[in-house]
Design an enzyme around this catalytic site. Structure first.
Site, PDB file in Angstrom:
ATOM      1  N   HIS A 296       2.384   3.466  -3.081  1.00  0.00           N
ATOM      2  CA  HIS A 296       2.060   2.474  -3.693  1.00  0.00           C
ATOM      3  C   HIS A 296       3.203   1.673  -3.988  1.00  0.00           C
ATOM      4  O   HIS A 296       4.566   2.382  -4.516  1.00  0.00           O
ATOM      5  CB  HIS A 296       0.507   1.925  -4.515  1.00  0.00           C
ATOM      6  N   CYS A 297       3.481   0.771  -3.754  1.00  0.00           N
ATOM      7  CA  CYS A 297       3.956  -0.463  -3.921  1.00  0.00           C
ATOM      8  C   CYS A 297       3.806  -1.038  -5.245  1.00  0.00           C
ATOM      9  O   CYS A 297       2.679  -1.517  -5.370  1.00  0.00           O
ATOM     10  CB  CYS A 297       5.590  -0.753  -3.290  1.00  0.00           C
ATOM     11  N   LYS A 298       4.746  -2.368  -4.591  1.00  0.00           N
ATOM     12  CA  LYS A 298       3.488  -4.306  -5.503  1.00  0.00           C
ATOM     13  C   LYS A 298       2.752  -4.602  -4.326  1.00  0.00           C
ATOM     14  O   LYS A 298       1.954  -4.184  -5.320  1.00  0.00           O
ATOM     15  CB  LYS A 298       4.850  -4.781  -5.806  1.00  0.00           C
TER      16      LYS A 298
ATOM     17  N   GLY B   8       1.990  -3.792  -0.377  1.00  0.00           N
ATOM     18  CA  GLY B   8       1.388  -2.919   0.224  1.00  0.00           C
ATOM     19  C   GLY B   8       2.520  -2.827   1.403  1.00  0.00           C
ATOM     20  O   GLY B   8       2.772  -2.515   2.204  1.00  0.00           O
TER      21      GLY B   8
ATOM     22  N   ILE C 272       0.066  -2.174  -6.514  1.00  0.00           N
ATOM     23  CA  ILE C 272      -0.413  -2.331  -7.267  1.00  0.00           C
ATOM     24  C   ILE C 272      -1.040  -3.356  -7.540  1.00  0.00           C
ATOM     25  O   ILE C 272      -2.689  -3.565  -8.663  1.00  0.00           O
ATOM     26  CB  ILE C 272       0.498  -2.301  -8.868  1.00  0.00           C
TER      27      ILE C 272
END
Length: 172
Positions: A59-61, A63, A89
């Site tokens: 995951h990142c901020k 996607g 997230i």
């Protein structure tokens, strides 16, 4: 290369079943807010991911970073099943899933760059209008610096902000 995206609810089920949750955001982003149990392994270090065969949810901020770097993430995962947390997230939080937020940590470097660059451009325009036209050069200089950062991937303002006293705290 495309990796299957999991909804926050599906990701929660996968994590509860033993999948590893890997946060590929920068250390400063992870320190400010993270998903409980997520391991921070920034994208530039994702090749250091130990292989244990368990499924991996990256995951990142939002996607976008995970989707844009799908091939690199698949290579890092080896033979393990690979998934992306859809919406990152931000999507996790919007779905009502828990996060750990530490607002005592400094703002993320990129947000600091945006605030600083915006302030300098606005100051240059206002000073150019009301004080002396030469101040328009400040806005041009900041704009050129942002273009250079976008083309090369090297941002002098981010590097300068990173060494400021308020950013010298150790990550959580």
């Amino acid at each position: 290369m495309t990796i299957a995206a999991l909804s926050p609810a599906e990701a929660r089920v996968a994590i509860d079943a033993g999948a590893r949750l890997i946060d590929i955001r920068w250390v400063d982003e992870h320190a400010r807010e993270r998903i409980p149990g997520a391991v921070n392994l920034p994208l530039e270090r994702v090749g250091d991911l130990p292989a244990d065969g368990r499924p991996i949810v990256f995951h990142c901020k939002s996607g976008m970073r995970t989707s844009a770097n799908a091939a690199q993430l698949c290579a890092a995962a080896g033979d393990a099943p690979v998934y992306i947390l859809g919406g990152g997230i931000d999507g996790w939080r919007k779905a009502g899933q828990p996060t750990i937020a530490d607002r005592s940590q400094p703002l993320e470097i990129m947000r600091q760059v945006q605030i600083t660059a915006g302030t300098l451009v606005l100051a240059g325009v206002l000073l150019g209008l009301f004080a002396a036209p030469g101040f328009f050069g400040l806005s041009a200089f900041v704009g050129a610096g942002l273009m250079f950062a976008g083309v090369t991937g090297w941002c002098g303002m981010a590097n300068l902000l990173r060494i400021m006293p308020w950013n010298r705290r150790s990550p959580a």
